[in-house]
Motif scaffolding. Structure first.
Motif, short mmCIF file in Angstrom:
data_model
loop_
_atom_site.label_atom_id
_atom_site.label_comp_id
_atom_site.label_asym_id
_atom_site.label_seq_id
_atom_site.Cartn_x
_atom_site.Cartn_y
_atom_site.Cartn_z
N LEU A 23 -2.04 -35.31 -42.18
CA LEU A 23 -1.58 -34.01 -41.68
C LEU A 23 -0.80 -34.16 -40.38
O LEU A 23 0.22 -33.48 -40.19
CB LEU A 23 -2.78 -33.08 -41.47
CG LEU A 23 -3.46 -32.54 -42.72
CD1 LEU A 23 -4.65 -31.66 -42.34
CD2 LEU A 23 -2.48 -31.74 -43.56
N MET A 27 2.96 -32.82 -40.31
CA MET A 27 3.25 -31.72 -39.39
C MET A 27 4.27 -32.14 -38.33
O MET A 27 5.18 -31.36 -37.99
CB MET A 27 1.96 -31.24 -38.72
CG MET A 27 1.05 -30.43 -39.59
SD MET A 27 -0.37 -29.81 -38.64
CE MET A 27 -1.29 -28.95 -39.89
N SER A 28 4.12 -33.32 -37.80
CA SER A 28 5.02 -33.79 -36.74
C SER A 28 6.44 -33.96 -37.28
O SER A 28 7.42 -33.56 -36.63
CB SER A 28 4.52 -35.11 -36.16
OG SER A 28 3.25 -34.95 -35.55
N SER A 31 7.92 -30.51 -37.95
CA SER A 31 8.22 -29.81 -36.70
C SER A 31 9.48 -30.35 -36.04
O SER A 31 10.08 -29.66 -35.21
CB SER A 31 7.04 -29.92 -35.73
OG SER A 31 5.89 -29.28 -36.26
N TRP A 47 7.66 -25.80 -33.85
CA TRP A 47 6.27 -26.10 -34.26
C TRP A 47 5.76 -25.03 -35.21
O TRP A 47 5.13 -25.34 -36.22
CB TRP A 47 5.41 -26.17 -32.99
CG TRP A 47 3.96 -26.37 -33.21
CD1 TRP A 47 3.36 -27.46 -33.79
CD2 TRP A 47 2.89 -25.48 -32.84
NE1 TRP A 47 1.99 -27.31 -33.80
CE2 TRP A 47 1.67 -26.10 -33.21
CE3 TRP A 47 2.84 -24.24 -32.21
CZ2 TRP A 47 0.44 -25.51 -32.99
CZ3 TRP A 47 1.61 -23.66 -31.98
CH2 TRP A 47 0.43 -24.28 -32.37
N THR A 51 4.92 -25.92 -39.22
CA THR A 51 3.52 -25.89 -39.67
C THR A 51 3.17 -24.60 -40.42
O THR A 51 2.00 -24.36 -40.70
CB THR A 51 2.57 -26.04 -38.46
OG1 THR A 51 2.79 -24.96 -37.53
CG2 THR A 51 2.81 -27.37 -37.74
N PHE A 54 0.97 -24.69 -43.64
CA PHE A 54 -0.43 -25.10 -43.50
C PHE A 54 -1.34 -23.92 -43.17
O PHE A 54 -2.56 -24.02 -43.30
CB PHE A 54 -0.55 -26.18 -42.44
CG PHE A 54 0.26 -27.41 -42.77
CD1 PHE A 54 -0.25 -28.38 -43.61
CD2 PHE A 54 1.54 -27.56 -42.28
CE1 PHE A 54 0.49 -29.50 -43.93
CE2 PHE A 54 2.30 -28.68 -42.60
CZ PHE A 54 1.77 -29.65 -43.43
N TYR A 58 -4.78 -24.46 -45.25
CA TYR A 58 -5.82 -25.08 -44.43
C TYR A 58 -7.24 -24.98 -45.02
O TYR A 58 -8.06 -25.88 -44.77
CB TYR A 58 -5.80 -24.53 -43.01
CG TYR A 58 -6.44 -23.17 -42.85
CD1 TYR A 58 -7.77 -23.05 -42.45
CD2 TYR A 58 -5.72 -22.00 -43.08
CE1 TYR A 58 -8.37 -21.80 -42.31
CE2 TYR A 58 -6.31 -20.76 -42.94
CZ TYR A 58 -7.63 -20.67 -42.55
OH TYR A 58 -8.22 -19.44 -42.41
N TYR A 111 -2.45 -30.30 -35.25
CA TYR A 111 -1.69 -29.20 -34.67
C TYR A 111 -1.25 -29.53 -33.24
O TYR A 111 -0.10 -29.24 -32.85
CB TYR A 111 -2.52 -27.91 -34.68
CG TYR A 111 -2.35 -27.12 -35.96
CD1 TYR A 111 -1.17 -26.42 -36.23
CD2 TYR A 111 -3.37 -27.05 -36.90
CE1 TYR A 111 -1.01 -25.70 -37.40
CE2 TYR A 111 -3.23 -26.33 -38.07
CZ TYR A 111 -2.04 -25.66 -38.32
OH TYR A 111 -1.88 -24.94 -39.48
N SER A 114 1.52 -32.35 -33.37
CA SER A 114 2.81 -31.84 -33.84
C SER A 114 3.46 -30.94 -32.80
O SER A 114 4.69 -30.90 -32.68
CB SER A 114 2.63 -31.09 -35.17
OG SER A 114 1.69 -30.03 -35.04
#
Length: 251
Positions: A23, A27-28, A31, A47, A51, A54, A58, A111, A114
């Motif tokens: 993840l 995510m990174s 982003s 960001w 994301t 998600f 989640y 989170y 990211s």
């Protein structure tokens, strides 16, 4: 208790680690890339865009890597062998604590990482248009974006704990692993659909998790609280009703 928690943590460490790393990477990367197709004014918006998906998925990420373990311990009657050595409530409490740590790792770490990538690694956002900018907690978002991202990430972790607890309760009493692993996700979809029809969008659980899913003008403190409170009630009722029909272990 500490030894019990440590032992339970070892059982789920690898799935938690793999999920967290995967993840964090996805995510990174998102982003730092997807934002290029949007007209943004602030770096942290990248960001949010990266994301966004998600916020829907989640419940799967915090239930699937964890609650399978409890299901198979019940199915294989492992809990029967535990009972003579330690009280079942103490054992399950230690297991829930280990799952809670795993949940926070799976949600909070990706989170935050990211957000760091969106703020400090990718190329700075160049505003394409001049317009009025409105955002929930706007001062924090624009002036202290990292603090905003960290605080929201931890709040998302807290909401995720309730979702994981729902899966934990299902794993205690249900015999269908598909229901256990997807039940919290299906609840979030159904709750989202029902409240949208009733025009109560600002009270959805997804809004508590990600306030950018609705207009900033409609978001209030109750928007963060109603969804988790309703879920907490649902979890409590589910545990009560299932405990009347099914035993945690079968002898």
């Amino acid at each position: 208790m500490i030894d019990l928690v440590r032992n339970e943590w070892k059982k789920v460490f690898l799935p938690v680690l793999l999920t967290t790393v995967l993840l964090a990477i996805v995510m990174s990367v998102l982003s730092c890339t997807i934002y290029q197709n949007y007209a943004l004014q602030y770096d942290l918006e990248a960001w949010e865009v990266g994301t966004e998906l998600f916020s829907l998925l989640y419940p799967l990420f915090v239930v699937v890597p964890l609650c399978w373990n409890l299901y198979y311990e019940r199915k294989n009657n492992f809990l029967l062998y535990v009972m003579p050595r330690v009280k079942i409530k103490k054992y399950l409490t230690a297991k829930w604590i280990a799952y809670a740590v795993g949940t926070l790792c799976i949600i909070v770490i990706p989170y935050i990482l990211s957000a760091v990538f969106a703020l400090y690694v990718k190329a700075p956002v160049v505003p394409r248009v001049e317009n009025s900018f409105i955002h929930i907690f706007q001062n924090a978002f624009t002036k202290t974006p990292l603090l905003y991202a960290v605080a929201l990430s931890f709040w998302r972790g807290i909401v995720s704990l309730l979702v994981m607890t729902f899966g934990f309760v299902l794993a205690l009493y249900c015999k269908n692993i598909f229901v256990i692993l997807t039940g919290p996700f299906m609840y979030s979809i159904l709750e989202n659909f029902v409240l949208s029809i009733l025009r109560l969008e600002k009270y959805r659980l997804v809004v508590s998790f990600d306030p950018t899913t609705v207009s900033p003008q409609t978001v209030s403190i109750t928007s963060f609280l109603v969804g988790p409170i309703v879920l907490g009630v649902v979890v409590g009722l589910t545990a009560f009703l299932l405990s009347k029909k099914n035993a945690i272990v079968s002898i």
